[in-house]
Scaffold this motif. Structure first.
Motif, PDB file in Angstrom:
ATOM      1  N   CYS A 123       0.838  -1.205   0.000  1.00 36.64           N
ATOM      2  CA  CYS A 123       0.000   0.000   0.000  1.00 36.64           C
ATOM      3  C   CYS A 123       0.870   1.251   0.000  1.00 36.64           C
ATOM      4  O   CYS A 123       1.901   1.303   0.681  1.00 36.64           O
ATOM      5  CB  CYS A 123      -0.910   0.022   1.224  1.00 36.64           C
ATOM      6  SG  CYS A 123      -1.999  -1.402   1.368  1.00 36.64           S
ATOM      7  N   ASN A 124       0.446   2.228  -0.721  1.00 35.20           N
ATOM      8  CA  ASN A 124       1.149   3.505  -0.748  1.00 35.20           C
ATOM      9  C   ASN A 124       0.642   4.389   0.387  1.00 35.20           C
ATOM     10  O   ASN A 124      -0.522   4.747   0.428  1.00 35.20           O
ATOM     11  CB  ASN A 124       0.925   4.205  -2.090  1.00 35.20           C
ATOM     12  CG  ASN A 124       1.634   5.537  -2.165  1.00 35.20           C
ATOM     13  OD1 ASN A 124       2.710   5.707  -1.593  1.00 35.20           O
ATOM     14  ND2 ASN A 124       1.024   6.483  -2.866  1.00 35.20           N
ATOM     15  N   ARG A 125       1.503   4.733   1.312  1.00 31.71           N
ATOM     16  CA  ARG A 125       1.205   5.635   2.428  1.00 31.71           C
ATOM     17  C   ARG A 125      -0.055   5.214   3.199  1.00 31.71           C
ATOM     18  O   ARG A 125      -1.057   5.902   3.205  1.00 31.71           O
ATOM     19  CB  ARG A 125       1.060   7.072   1.926  1.00 31.71           C
ATOM     20  CG  ARG A 125       1.173   8.107   3.055  1.00 31.71           C
ATOM     21  CD  ARG A 125       1.377   9.522   2.518  1.00 31.71           C
ATOM     22  NE  ARG A 125       1.459  10.426   3.640  1.00 31.71           N
ATOM     23  CZ  ARG A 125       0.505  11.303   3.989  1.00 31.71           C
ATOM     24  NH1 ARG A 125      -0.586  11.381   3.279  1.00 31.71           N
ATOM     25  NH2 ARG A 125       0.676  12.091   5.022  1.00 31.71           N
ATOM     26  N   PRO A 126      -0.006   4.080   3.878  1.00 30.44           N
ATOM     27  CA  PRO A 126      -1.141   3.680   4.712  1.00 30.44           C
ATOM     28  C   PRO A 126      -1.140   4.440   6.044  1.00 30.44           C
ATOM     29  O   PRO A 126      -0.092   4.857   6.538  1.00 30.44           O
ATOM     30  CB  PRO A 126      -0.904   2.190   4.929  1.00 30.44           C
ATOM     31  CG  PRO A 126       0.589   2.057   4.860  1.00 30.44           C
ATOM     32  CD  PRO A 126       1.062   3.071   3.862  1.00 30.44           C
ATOM     33  N   ALA A 127      -2.321   4.602   6.612  1.00 38.30           N
ATOM     34  CA  ALA A 127      -2.474   5.221   7.930  1.00 38.30           C
ATOM     35  C   ALA A 127      -2.794   4.153   8.965  1.00 38.30           C
ATOM     36  O   ALA A 127      -3.254   3.058   8.623  1.00 38.30           O
ATOM     37  CB  ALA A 127      -3.590   6.259   7.898  1.00 38.30           C
ATOM     38  N   TYR A 128      -2.561   4.481  10.220  1.00 34.41           N
ATOM     39  CA  TYR A 128      -2.883   3.593  11.336  1.00 34.41           C
ATOM     40  C   TYR A 128      -3.865   4.322  12.242  1.00 34.41           C
ATOM     41  O   TYR A 128      -3.600   5.444  12.690  1.00 34.41           O
ATOM     42  CB  TYR A 128      -1.613   3.235  12.101  1.00 34.41           C
ATOM     43  CG  TYR A 128      -1.799   2.283  13.262  1.00 34.41           C
ATOM     44  CD1 TYR A 128      -1.546   0.929  13.122  1.00 34.41           C
ATOM     45  CD2 TYR A 128      -2.212   2.745  14.502  1.00 34.41           C
ATOM     46  CE1 TYR A 128      -1.705   0.058  14.190  1.00 34.41           C
ATOM     47  CE2 TYR A 128      -2.376   1.888  15.573  1.00 34.41           C
ATOM     48  CZ  TYR A 128      -2.124   0.539  15.411  1.00 34.41           C
ATOM     49  OH  TYR A 128      -2.289  -0.322  16.475  1.00 34.41           O
ATOM     50  N   VAL A 129      -4.998   3.684  12.527  1.00 34.20           N
ATOM     51  CA  VAL A 129      -6.034   4.301  13.354  1.00 34.20           C
ATOM     52  C   VAL A 129      -6.273   3.414  14.571  1.00 34.20           C
ATOM     53  O   VAL A 129      -6.720   2.265  14.437  1.00 34.20           O
ATOM     54  CB  VAL A 129      -7.347   4.487  12.558  1.00 34.20           C
ATOM     55  CG1 VAL A 129      -8.442   5.049  13.463  1.00 34.20           C
ATOM     56  CG2 VAL A 129      -7.114   5.405  11.367  1.00 34.20           C
ATOM     57  N   GLY A 130      -5.951   3.925  15.724  1.00 39.17           N
ATOM     58  CA  GLY A 130      -6.119   3.161  16.950  1.00 39.17           C
ATOM     59  C   GLY A 130      -5.351   3.796  18.079  1.00 39.17           C
ATOM     60  O   GLY A 130      -4.619   4.774  17.894  1.00 39.17           O
ATOM     61  N   ASP A 141       1.324   7.307   9.046  1.00 41.79           N
ATOM     62  CA  ASP A 141       0.878   8.274  10.049  1.00 41.79           C
ATOM     63  C   ASP A 141      -0.033   7.574  11.042  1.00 41.79           C
ATOM     64  O   ASP A 141      -0.733   6.625  10.698  1.00 41.79           O
ATOM     65  CB  ASP A 141       0.128   9.423   9.365  1.00 41.79           C
ATOM     66  CG  ASP A 141       0.150  10.702  10.181  1.00 41.79           C
ATOM     67  OD1 ASP A 141       0.519  10.635  11.374  1.00 41.79           O
ATOM     68  OD2 ASP A 141      -0.209  11.763   9.641  1.00 41.79           O
ATOM     69  N   HIS A 142      -0.023   8.062  12.287  1.00 38.72           N
ATOM     70  CA  HIS A 142      -0.818   7.488  13.368  1.00 38.72           C
ATOM     71  C   HIS A 142      -1.954   8.438  13.702  1.00 38.72           C
ATOM     72  O   HIS A 142      -1.727   9.585  14.095  1.00 38.72           O
ATOM     73  CB  HIS A 142       0.083   7.275  14.591  1.00 38.72           C
ATOM     74  CG  HIS A 142      -0.610   6.646  15.752  1.00 38.72           C
ATOM     75  ND1 HIS A 142      -0.185   6.810  17.047  1.00 38.72           N
ATOM     76  CD2 HIS A 142      -1.719   5.865  15.831  1.00 38.72           C
ATOM     77  CE1 HIS A 142      -0.977   6.145  17.868  1.00 38.72           C
ATOM     78  NE2 HIS A 142      -1.914   5.572  17.153  1.00 38.72           N
ATOM     79  N   ASN A 143      -3.193   7.992  13.523  1.00 35.85           N
ATOM     80  CA  ASN A 143      -4.377   8.803  13.780  1.00 35.85           C
ATOM     81  C   ASN A 143      -4.294  10.183  13.130  1.00 35.85           C
ATOM     82  O   ASN A 143      -4.407  11.219  13.806  1.00 35.85           O
ATOM     83  CB  ASN A 143      -4.609   8.948  15.292  1.00 35.85           C
ATOM     84  CG  ASN A 143      -4.968   7.645  15.960  1.00 35.85           C
ATOM     85  OD1 ASN A 143      -5.529   6.752  15.334  1.00 35.85           O
ATOM     86  ND2 ASN A 143      -4.633   7.526  17.241  1.00 35.85           N
ATOM     87  N   PRO A 144      -4.096  10.237  11.809  1.00 37.47           N
ATOM     88  CA  PRO A 144      -3.981  11.545  11.141  1.00 37.47           C
ATOM     89  C   PRO A 144      -5.256  12.369  11.296  1.00 37.47           C
ATOM     90  O   PRO A 144      -6.369  11.874  11.099  1.00 37.47           O
ATOM     91  CB  PRO A 144      -3.737  11.168   9.684  1.00 37.47           C
ATOM     92  CG  PRO A 144      -4.240   9.769   9.538  1.00 37.47           C
ATOM     93  CD  PRO A 144      -4.028   9.118  10.860  1.00 37.47           C
ATOM     94  N   ALA A 145      -5.074  13.631  11.652  1.00 40.04           N
ATOM     95  CA  ALA A 145      -6.222  14.492  11.966  1.00 40.04           C
ATOM     96  C   ALA A 145      -7.143  14.672  10.769  1.00 40.04           C
ATOM     97  O   ALA A 145      -8.377  14.652  10.925  1.00 40.04           O
ATOM     98  CB  ALA A 145      -5.726  15.850  12.470  1.00 40.04           C
ATOM     99  N   LEU A 146      -6.604  14.850   9.582  1.00 36.68           N
ATOM    100  CA  LEU A 146      -7.452  15.071   8.412  1.00 36.68           C
ATOM    101  C   LEU A 146      -8.371  13.877   8.161  1.00 36.68           C
ATOM    102  O   LEU A 146      -9.541  14.031   7.808  1.00 36.68           O
ATOM    103  CB  LEU A 146      -6.599  15.343   7.178  1.00 36.68           C
ATOM    104  CG  LEU A 146      -5.924  16.714   7.088  1.00 36.68           C
ATOM    105  CD1 LEU A 146      -5.076  16.801   5.821  1.00 36.68           C
ATOM    106  CD2 LEU A 146      -6.965  17.834   7.098  1.00 36.68           C
ATOM    107  N   LEU A 147      -7.834  12.680   8.340  1.00 38.10           N
ATOM    108  CA  LEU A 147      -8.638  11.473   8.144  1.00 38.10           C
ATOM    109  C   LEU A 147      -9.717  11.359   9.217  1.00 38.10           C
ATOM    110  O   LEU A 147     -10.896  11.135   8.914  1.00 38.10           O
ATOM    111  CB  LEU A 147      -7.724  10.243   8.175  1.00 38.10           C
ATOM    112  CG  LEU A 147      -8.412   8.877   8.074  1.00 38.10           C
ATOM    113  CD1 LEU A 147      -9.095   8.721   6.726  1.00 38.10           C
ATOM    114  CD2 LEU A 147      -7.416   7.746   8.307  1.00 38.10           C
ATOM    115  N   LEU A 148      -9.320  11.526  10.496  1.00 39.83           N
ATOM    116  CA  LEU A 148     -10.280  11.359  11.581  1.00 39.83           C
ATOM    117  C   LEU A 148     -11.346  12.448  11.557  1.00 39.83           C
ATOM    118  O   LEU A 148     -12.523  12.174  11.851  1.00 39.83           O
ATOM    119  CB  LEU A 148      -9.558  11.355  12.923  1.00 39.83           C
ATOM    120  CG  LEU A 148      -8.604  10.178  13.172  1.00 39.83           C
ATOM    121  CD1 LEU A 148      -8.129  10.175  14.611  1.00 39.83           C
ATOM    122  CD2 LEU A 148      -9.252   8.850  12.835  1.00 39.83           C
TER     123      LEU A 148
END
Length: 440
Positions: A123-130, A141-148
């Protein structure tokens, strides 16, 4: 669980995640359910609550250490942890999850994490949410603000599956409320009333979405009263119960207030508050600002204070001088769903930013403009809280208060009436009143 509604729900959630990932510049995201946390200096864990972002995909709390890989254009991948454990009952992969997610089962957490890391490598630039840091999983990135921010804003609008879960949670809660009222009317203590609630709702304290408030007499004036007296007060005057239930991780949050003397002044005040609460709900439409509803609630409280002789001034004067804020210090309501106080209540847009409440009403949790499918509580109250009333008495508006009348009502503690509603195209669906009608 309704399998058809769940499948449709996943389609909507997938669309929201695709839009959020595109907006935030990520190709994929790993969503971790989380892990149990031991109490300090102990080997016992606190009750596990999964990451709500995980729970929206997998509405079952028996999922510790599991993870999801969300990648638009691909079937969601579930990495499910099912340990080999003879100390506890291991979780089982539900059939509805196996039918809708690309699921793999792992006995060891390290093997599960290695599999997630391998899946993320393409995956290209995956995020982690948790709640945990991404570690060696390769997330950008970990819990990126724009995504959340994007996800939180849109979570206010509930799918048909989520509304169905919340309706079922309200039915459980109302079954408990009905039993609790009967216990109060029989003279039961707070503790015994709480046990009656649990038995009728058929949930353990750990399964409830929050610690139930079971308050008699003056305890009803403590907004988040947290104890259960083993003996009833003498005399037993009033009863406030704020207690909910959960269904597939979705919450109900319901409050009712009762008077022991059904013909007395306090009972009349409770009835008038119930009428005022219904009128507030009748006025809800898409496009109305929730802050305007909150202001209308203070208008209703001002009218109750005047009509019941608690103030000597007009309702307009009670509003202008801030008298109502001493009797109603909390907000009218909050978003509800996967969390009792669901996220995004003050969010200005999907991009982020806040819409803070009026400084006069700092406790207001919801300031957004109401839209179709939003789910929230409506919970006006009127309390006799000594700390706030002492401040009011010492202030310039104190002379407008009938303190003899306040002393008359103070032993009853206070009133709150709370329903859970979902906004429709031309009004609301009241999940709580529906449930009470079923139990009538």
């Amino acid at each position: 669980m309704n399998p058809e509604l769940y499948s449709q729900h996943l389609d909507t959630v997938a669309q929201r995640w695709q839009a959020a990932l595109d907006f935030a510049g990520f190709e994929a995201a790993v969503v971790a359910a989380g892990r149990p946390r031991d109490y300090f200096l102990d080997d016992r864990a606190a009750p596990f609550q999964p990451n709500p972002h995980f729970a929206q995909w997998f509405p079952d709390g028996d999922c510790a250490e599991s993870m999801l890989l969300i990648r638009p254009g691909h079937r969601p991948r579930l990495f499910f942890h099912q340990p080999r454990d003879f100390w506890h009952q291991p979780p089982r992969l539900p059939a509805w999850a196996d039918a809708n997610l690309d699921a793999a089962v792992f006995a060891e957490v390290d093997d599960l994490r290695d599999a997630v890391a391998a899946a993320m490598s393409g995956c290209n630039r995956p995020a982690y949410v948790g709640e945990e840091a991404p570690g060696n999983l390769g997330a950008a990135d970990h819990n990126p603000a724009l995504l959340l921010n994007h996800l939180h804003f849109h979570r206010a609008a509930k799918t048909a599956f989520e509304v169905d879960c919340m309706a079922r949670a309200n039915q459980r809660a109302v079954a408990g409320h009905t039993a609790a009222r009967a216990a109060f009317e029989s003279g039961a203590s707070e503790f015994d009333t709480h046990l009656s609630y649990l038995a009728a709702a058929r949930q353990t304290p750990e399964q409830l979405p929050y610690h139930s408030i079971v308050a008699q007499n003056r305890h009803a004036g403590v907004l988040h009263y947290q104890h259960y007296d083993r003996e009833p007060p003498e005399p037993l005057l009033s009863f406030l119960i704020d207690a909910g239930a959960s269904e597939c991780g979705y919450a109900a949050d319901v409050t009712r207030t009762y008077a022991a003397d059904g013909d007395g002044d306090f009972a009349a005040l409770v009835r008038d508050m119930d009428t005022a609460q219904r009128r507030l709900i009748d006025g809800i439409r898409p496009g109305i600002g929730f802050a305007d509803l909150h202001a209308a609630a203070h208008r209703a409280v001002a009218e109750l204070l005047a009509s019941h002789g608690i103030v000597r001034c007009t309702p307009d004067a009670a509003l202008e001088t801030g008298i109502t804020r001493a009797f109603l210090p909390h907000g009218l309501g909050h978003l509800i769903g996967l969390q009792v106080h669901d996220v995004g209540g003050q969010q200005a847009s999907p991009e982020g930013g806040l819409r803070p409440p009026d400084p006069a009403y700092p406790a207001l949790r919801l300031t957004r403009t109401i839209d179709t499918d939003y789910a929230f509580t409506i919970e006006p109250g009127l309390y006799f809280i000594p700390m706030l009333l002492d401040e009011l008495r010492d202030g310039p508006a104190g002379s407008d208060v009938n303190w003899d009348r306040v002393e008359h009502f103070a032993p009853f503690g206070g009133i709150r009436i709370e329903d859970n509603v979902v906004v429709t195209g031309d009004g609301v669906r009241n999940l709580t009143r529906e449930a009470f009608a079923r139990h009538a």
